[in-house]
Design an enzyme around this catalytic site. Structure first.
Site, PDB file in Angstrom:
ATOM      1  N   GLU A   1      46.479 -25.553  25.778  1.00 16.60           N
ATOM      2  CA  GLU A   1      45.198 -24.685  25.766  1.00 16.60           C
ATOM      3  C   GLU A   1      43.524 -24.365  26.068  1.00 16.60           C
ATOM      4  OE1 GLU A   1      46.919 -23.198  21.870  1.00 16.60           O
ATOM      5  OE2 GLU A   1      48.441 -24.259  22.413  1.00 16.60           O
TER       6      GLU A   1
ATOM      7  N   HIS B   1      45.842 -19.453  25.990  1.00 14.83           N
ATOM      8  CA  HIS B   1      46.866 -19.553  24.584  1.00 14.83           C
ATOM      9  C   HIS B   1      48.141 -20.591  26.132  1.00 14.83           C
ATOM     10  CE1 HIS B   1      50.476 -21.272  22.497  1.00 14.83           C
ATOM     11  NE2 HIS B   1      49.513 -20.851  21.130  1.00 14.83           N
TER      12      HIS B   1
HETATM   13  C1  BG6 Z   1      48.779 -22.883  18.450  1.00 17.83           C
HETATM   14  C2  BG6 Z   1      48.241 -23.004  17.371  1.00 17.83           C
HETATM   15  O1  BG6 Z   1      47.608 -23.031  19.740  1.00 17.83           O
HETATM   16  O2  BG6 Z   1      50.078 -21.627  18.894  1.00 17.83           O
HETATM   17  C3  BG6 Z   1      49.520 -24.150  16.422  1.00 17.83           C
HETATM   18  O3  BG6 Z   1      47.713 -24.651  17.517  1.00 17.83           O
HETATM   19  C4  BG6 Z   1      50.362 -22.297  16.713  1.00 17.83           C
HETATM   20  O4  BG6 Z   1      49.420 -24.174  15.591  1.00 17.83           O
HETATM   21  C5  BG6 Z   1      50.923 -21.896  17.709  1.00 17.83           C
HETATM   22  O5  BG6 Z   1      52.311 -22.612  15.763  1.00 17.83           O
HETATM   23  C6  BG6 Z   1      51.656 -21.486  18.216  1.00 17.83           C
HETATM   24  O6  BG6 Z   1      51.188 -19.821  17.070  1.00 17.83           O
HETATM   25  P1  BG6 Z   1      51.585 -18.655  17.580  1.00 17.83           P
HETATM   26  O7  BG6 Z   1      51.403 -17.897  16.273  1.00 17.83           O
HETATM   27  O8  BG6 Z   1      51.451 -17.855  18.849  1.00 17.83           O
HETATM   28  O9  BG6 Z   1      53.407 -18.742  16.311  1.00 17.83           O
END
Ligand code: BG6
Length: 319
Positions: free
Chosen positions: A294, A188
């Site tokens: 990502e 991510h």
């Molecule tokens: C992204 C998703 O990878 O992560 C989104 O596609 C999500 O939908 C984002 O909102 C952040 O996720 P989190 O759980 O870290 O708030």
């Protein structure tokens, strides 16, 4: 008096500078740096890369000023590791009951050690000094897993390789039990940028995608480089996994992403309102200076039989 037979000077070999690795006093993070000045910092919570700096000190990853770095929640920024489910878990699946994005980003990993001047798991183009940090996580290390996943055995080795112009991150995911299980995984990555309005993403033009903003709609390829002008949350599945993704800012190429065994690329920016709604997001206008690109395997499930290992990774190159 001059001696006729002076002892010969002992030759001293020049000291070759080597990469340096240090562990913080509280044992919560590992920092590695190259003799040329590049550095990387990894928090054992989530094995999250929280900083990757170029030789001139420029930070390549966005880290929220409100990110929790004390292990109380997943880090908002850097490179959180997603496994075994991406997004909210589906119903009637072994991952049902797990938190959004699974448990690896919220678990304390073990530091397994370093090796220097390795070229990494992906072919390196720099050939210069590099340092590799390895981290491990297994089912025995988890305090609790609230789902069928508690019946599964796994061992993950995560390697972070810092080269002069590149950062490689790769995973070896092993099924150490005898029950087959399914997983999704993703890096991510929060890239640091100067201005989201000046960004174009090349390399996803011919890719269909699922648009998660306003419901998961299947969308056709855009046919032109992507720019971001509102909340964006898309899962691209490019036809060619070998296709490099290039982030261009103000018409200058900035980052290149290449992937190994990771068929999908998520592009995410929360924009103003979503960012405001996240208690760990800061500063308030920080969404203008971040772009998540990502690399992952998330549009389908990967099945892993007992004894098998899955390997995959990404490389981000500074352009
Ligand atoms: C992204 C998703 O990878 O992560 C989104 O596609 C999500 O939908 C984002 O909102 C952040 O996720 P989190 O759980 O870290 O708030």
């Amino acid at each position: 008096m001059e001696r006729s037979k002076k002892p010969a000077a002992i030759p001293v070999s020049p000291t070759i500078p080597t990469p340096q690795v240090s562990i913080s006093q509280d044992n919560s993070r590992i920092t590695a740096s190259l003799p040329t000045g590049e550095s990387v910092e990894v928090l054992l919570h989530g094995a999250t890369v929280i900083s990757w700096k170029a030789a001139d000190g420029r930070e390549n990853l966005f880290l929220s000023s409100k990110a929790a770095l004390d292990g109380s929640k997943a880090v908002r920024g850097g490179i959180p590791l997603i496994f075994p489910v991406f997004g909210p878990p589906p119903s009637s699946h072994p991952t049902t009951g797990l938190p959004q994005h699974g448990f690896t980003r919220n678990s304390k990993w073990e530091y397994l050690g370093k090796s220097s001047s390795e070229s990494g798991s992906l072919p390196s183009s720099s050939g210069d000094a590099s340092v590799k940090l390895d981290f491990g996580l297994s089912n025995e290390m988890l305090e609790s897993i609230p789902s069928e996943w508690k019946n599964y055995a796994f061992g993950i080795t995560y390697s972070v390789v810092l080269n002069r112009e590149e950062l490689e991150t790769s995973l070896a995911i092993r099924n150490t039990g005898d029950k087959t299980w399914e997983f999704q995984t993703l890096f991510h990555t929060y890239l640091a940028i100067d201005d989201i309005s000046k960004i174009k993403i090349h390399g996803l033009e011919s890719s269909p995608y699922i648009d998660k903003v306003g419901g998961a709609k299947n969308s056709s390829p855009s046919e032109s480089p992507i720019s971001i002008a509102s909340e964006t949350d898309r899962v691209y599945s490019p036809p060619s996994a070998g296709q490099a993704i290039t982030v261009v800012e103000s018409n200058r190429p900035k980052y290149e992403l290449t992937r190994d065994e990771l068929g999908d690329v998520v592009v995410w920016n929360p924009w103003l309102d979503k960012a405001k709604g996240m208690s760990d997001f800061g500063p308030e206008d920080g969404w203008k200076r971040m772009l998540c690109v990502e690399a992952g395997s998330v549009s389908r499930w990967n099945s892993l039989e007992g004894g098998d290992t899955w390997e995959g990774g990404q490389r981000i190159t500074l352009l």
